[in-house]
Design a protein around this motif. Structure first.
Motif, PDB file in Angstrom:
ATOM      1  N   ILE A  90       0.834  -1.211   0.000  1.00 14.28           N
ATOM      2  CA  ILE A  90       0.000   0.000   0.000  1.00 14.28           C
ATOM      3  C   ILE A  90       0.865   1.256   0.000  1.00 14.28           C
ATOM      4  O   ILE A  90       0.550   2.241  -0.687  1.00 14.28           O
ATOM      5  CB  ILE A  90      -0.961  -0.006   1.201  1.00 14.28           C
ATOM      6  CG1 ILE A  90      -1.919  -1.194   1.101  1.00 14.28           C
ATOM      7  CG2 ILE A  90      -1.732   1.307   1.291  1.00 14.28           C
ATOM      8  CD1 ILE A  90      -2.727  -1.241  -0.186  1.00 14.28           C
ATOM      9  N   ARG A  91       1.969   1.243   0.740  1.00 13.10           N
ATOM     10  CA  ARG A  91       2.886   2.388   0.710  1.00 13.10           C
ATOM     11  C   ARG A  91       3.379   2.640  -0.712  1.00 13.10           C
ATOM     12  O   ARG A  91       3.555   3.784  -1.133  1.00 13.10           O
ATOM     13  CB  ARG A  91       4.062   2.142   1.637  1.00 13.10           C
ATOM     14  CG  ARG A  91       3.886   2.622   3.056  1.00 13.10           C
ATOM     15  CD  ARG A  91       3.719   4.113   3.127  1.00 13.10           C
ATOM     16  NE  ARG A  91       3.668   4.595   4.505  1.00 13.10           N
ATOM     17  CZ  ARG A  91       3.197   5.780   4.845  1.00 13.10           C
ATOM     18  NH1 ARG A  91       2.737   6.603   3.921  1.00 13.10           N
ATOM     19  NH2 ARG A  91       3.172   6.153   6.106  1.00 13.10           N
ATOM     20  N   GLY A  92       3.617   1.557  -1.439  1.00 14.71           N
ATOM     21  CA  GLY A  92       4.060   1.713  -2.814  1.00 14.71           C
ATOM     22  C   GLY A  92       3.020   2.382  -3.691  1.00 14.71           C
ATOM     23  O   GLY A  92       3.359   3.026  -4.688  1.00 14.71           O
ATOM     24  N   LEU A  93       1.743   2.266  -3.325  1.00 12.49           N
ATOM     25  CA  LEU A  93       0.665   2.873  -4.092  1.00 12.49           C
ATOM     26  C   LEU A  93       0.390   4.317  -3.689  1.00 12.49           C
ATOM     27  O   LEU A  93       0.139   5.167  -4.539  1.00 12.49           O
ATOM     28  CB  LEU A  93      -0.623   2.048  -3.926  1.00 12.49           C
ATOM     29  CG  LEU A  93      -0.617   0.617  -4.460  1.00 12.49           C
ATOM     30  CD1 LEU A  93      -1.956  -0.045  -4.160  1.00 12.49           C
ATOM     31  CD2 LEU A  93      -0.333   0.575  -5.949  1.00 12.49           C
ATOM     32  N   ILE A  94       0.442   4.602  -2.383  1.00 11.56           N
ATOM     33  CA  ILE A  94       0.031   5.929  -1.894  1.00 11.56           C
ATOM     34  C   ILE A  94       1.199   6.874  -1.667  1.00 11.56           C
ATOM     35  O   ILE A  94       1.017   8.081  -1.559  1.00 11.56           O
ATOM     36  CB  ILE A  94      -0.796   5.806  -0.601  1.00 11.56           C
ATOM     37  CG1 ILE A  94       0.062   5.260   0.555  1.00 11.56           C
ATOM     38  CG2 ILE A  94      -2.013   4.933  -0.824  1.00 11.56           C
ATOM     39  CD1 ILE A  94      -0.679   5.204   1.892  1.00 11.56           C
ATOM     40  N   GLY A  95       2.418   6.332  -1.584  1.00 15.18           N
ATOM     41  CA  GLY A  95       3.591   7.166  -1.376  1.00 15.18           C
ATOM     42  C   GLY A  95       3.900   7.417   0.090  1.00 15.18           C
ATOM     43  O   GLY A  95       3.040   7.269   0.961  1.00 15.18           O
ATOM     44  N   GLU A  96       5.118   7.819   0.344  1.00 14.43           N
ATOM     45  CA  GLU A  96       5.573   8.038   1.716  1.00 14.43           C
ATOM     46  C   GLU A  96       4.955   9.272   2.358  1.00 14.43           C
ATOM     47  O   GLU A  96       4.879   9.381   3.578  1.00 14.43           O
ATOM     48  CB  GLU A  96       7.108   8.159   1.743  1.00 14.43           C
ATOM     49  CG  GLU A  96       7.846   6.880   1.395  1.00 14.43           C
ATOM     50  CD  GLU A  96       7.594   5.771   2.385  1.00 14.43           C
ATOM     51  OE1 GLU A  96       7.435   6.075   3.587  1.00 14.43           O
ATOM     52  OE2 GLU A  96       7.543   4.600   1.969  1.00 14.43           O
ATOM     53  N   GLU A  97       4.506  10.217   1.534  1.00 15.15           N
ATOM     54  CA  GLU A  97       3.973  11.459   2.089  1.00 15.15           C
ATOM     55  C   GLU A  97       2.552  11.302   2.628  1.00 15.15           C
ATOM     56  O   GLU A  97       2.082  12.123   3.420  1.00 15.15           O
ATOM     57  CB  GLU A  97       4.001  12.565   1.027  1.00 15.15           C
ATOM     58  CG  GLU A  97       2.934  12.463  -0.048  1.00 15.15           C
ATOM     59  CD  GLU A  97       3.225  11.438  -1.128  1.00 15.15           C
ATOM     60  OE1 GLU A  97       2.460  11.370  -2.112  1.00 15.15           O
ATOM     61  OE2 GLU A  97       4.237  10.717  -1.008  1.00 15.15           O
ATOM     62  N   ALA A  98       1.847  10.263   2.207  1.00 19.51           N
ATOM     63  CA  ALA A  98       0.471  10.048   2.655  1.00 19.51           C
ATOM     64  C   ALA A  98       0.451   9.542   4.091  1.00 19.51           C
ATOM     65  O   ALA A  98       1.402   8.931   4.584  1.00 19.51           O
ATOM     66  CB  ALA A  98      -0.225   9.049   1.735  1.00 19.51           C
TER      67      ALA A  98
END
Length: 309
Positions: free
Chosen positions: A145-153
């Motif tokens: 999921i981090r790979g989809l939403i990015g670290e900033e989310a």
């Protein structure tokens, strides 16, 4: 006299061993609730909205577990935001039971991931391990999921019962990579919970069955019950944790969540609900439950409500 004593001892040993085998079987292969039963229950209680489920933007997930099977779930995307919650259901339930929380978190500004634990719903896996292997699956879900939403989310994890224990074990043993956690009716020590179950449902004389169950689970499934102690894991969690429990829980004592709260250092909140039995706080009083989560977010994670890109 000596032969009689040996005979009695052998009977006790045999009964205890059989009890350990039976208990380990019940734990590893615990009977799951039928999908149709959960669907009917949640629909009848108006916690599952079929029209919303069919119309909401969603992605079917199939995530490879390091444990050697696929984890199945949904990524609900009703909002134009990257803020996301991952929901971990309790033992014998499935991702359908988690959908009620998805609707709540939508109102709080989050998209939501619901998934089936190993050996539950549509996911693979041969046994239930009460957080030991499930925490590794959760790590796989978080990374995906981090790979989809990015670290900033902003990413949060909500767990119910075994899912709550899994959440705390993940954050305290593997990695504290979410921005916050919500633990609803977690156990603090799996072996101590087994003692309580054996004492209440079998007899105190068979307490040694727990020790043998521990051995059988190590031999058959690769871990000791001492490896499933959220009370130790929570000491390592730096991110905020909201602890929720039902005061009159007859399955996992409320005292276990109080112990977890005391063991956690840093940002935390505790809320005990009067109504309902085990993991029934949301079902009994969804308005108060949502207000509790909102209060927690406003106090410890206020920026989550601001990120909408």
């Amino acid at each position: 006299m000596r032969k009689k004593a040996l005979f009695i001892s052998s009977i006790v040993a045999t009964v205890t061993t059989i009890s350990g085998i039976i208990l380990s079987n019940k734990l590893m292969y615990i009977k799951q609730k039928d999908h149709d039963f959960i669907l009917e229950r949640e629909t009848k209680a108006q916690r599952f909205d079929e029209a919303w489920f069919n119309s909401v933007t969603k992605v079917e997930l199939s995530i490879a577990s390091p444990n050697g099977y696929d984890i199945k779930g949904y990524f609900f995307k009703p909002l134009a935001t990257k803020n996301t919650m991952i929901i971990c259901h309790g033992v014998t339930e499935n991702k359908l039971n988690s959908t009620k929380y998805a609707r709540m978190f939508e109102r709080l500004g989050f998209n939501t991931v619901v998934y089936d634990h190993r050996r539950h719903g549509d996911s693979g896996g041969k046994t239930t391990s009460y957080g030991y292997y499930e925490k590794i699956d959760l790590q796989a879900v978080v990374h995906f999921i981090r790979g989809l939403i990015g670290e900033e989310a902003t990413l949060g994890i909500h767990g119910e019962s075994m899912g709550a224990a899994t959440t705390l074990l993940y954050a305290g043993i593997i990695e504290d990579q979410a921005d916050f956690y919500i633990s609803d009716c977690a156990f603090s020590d799996f072996k101590q919970l087994l003692y309580a179950i054996v004492k209440s449902s079998i007899s105190i004389e068979l307490k040694w069955a727990v020790h043998l169950t521990d051995l059988f689970m190590r031999l058959r499934d690769g871990y000791w019950t001492k490896n499933i102690v959220p009370k130790d894991a929570v000491k390592n969690i730096e991110k905020p944790v909201l602890f929720i429990h039902n005061l009159h829980d007859t399955f996992i004592p409320c005292a276990m969540t109080i112990d977890l709260y005391k063991a956690k250092e840093g940002p935390k909140m505790l809320r005990l609900f009067e109504k309902g039995d085990h993991a029934q706080a949301f079902n009994e009083d969804p308005i108060k439950y949502e207000a509790t989560v909102r209060e927690f977010l406003d106090q410890y994670v206020p920026h989550t409500l601001l990120y909408t890109s």
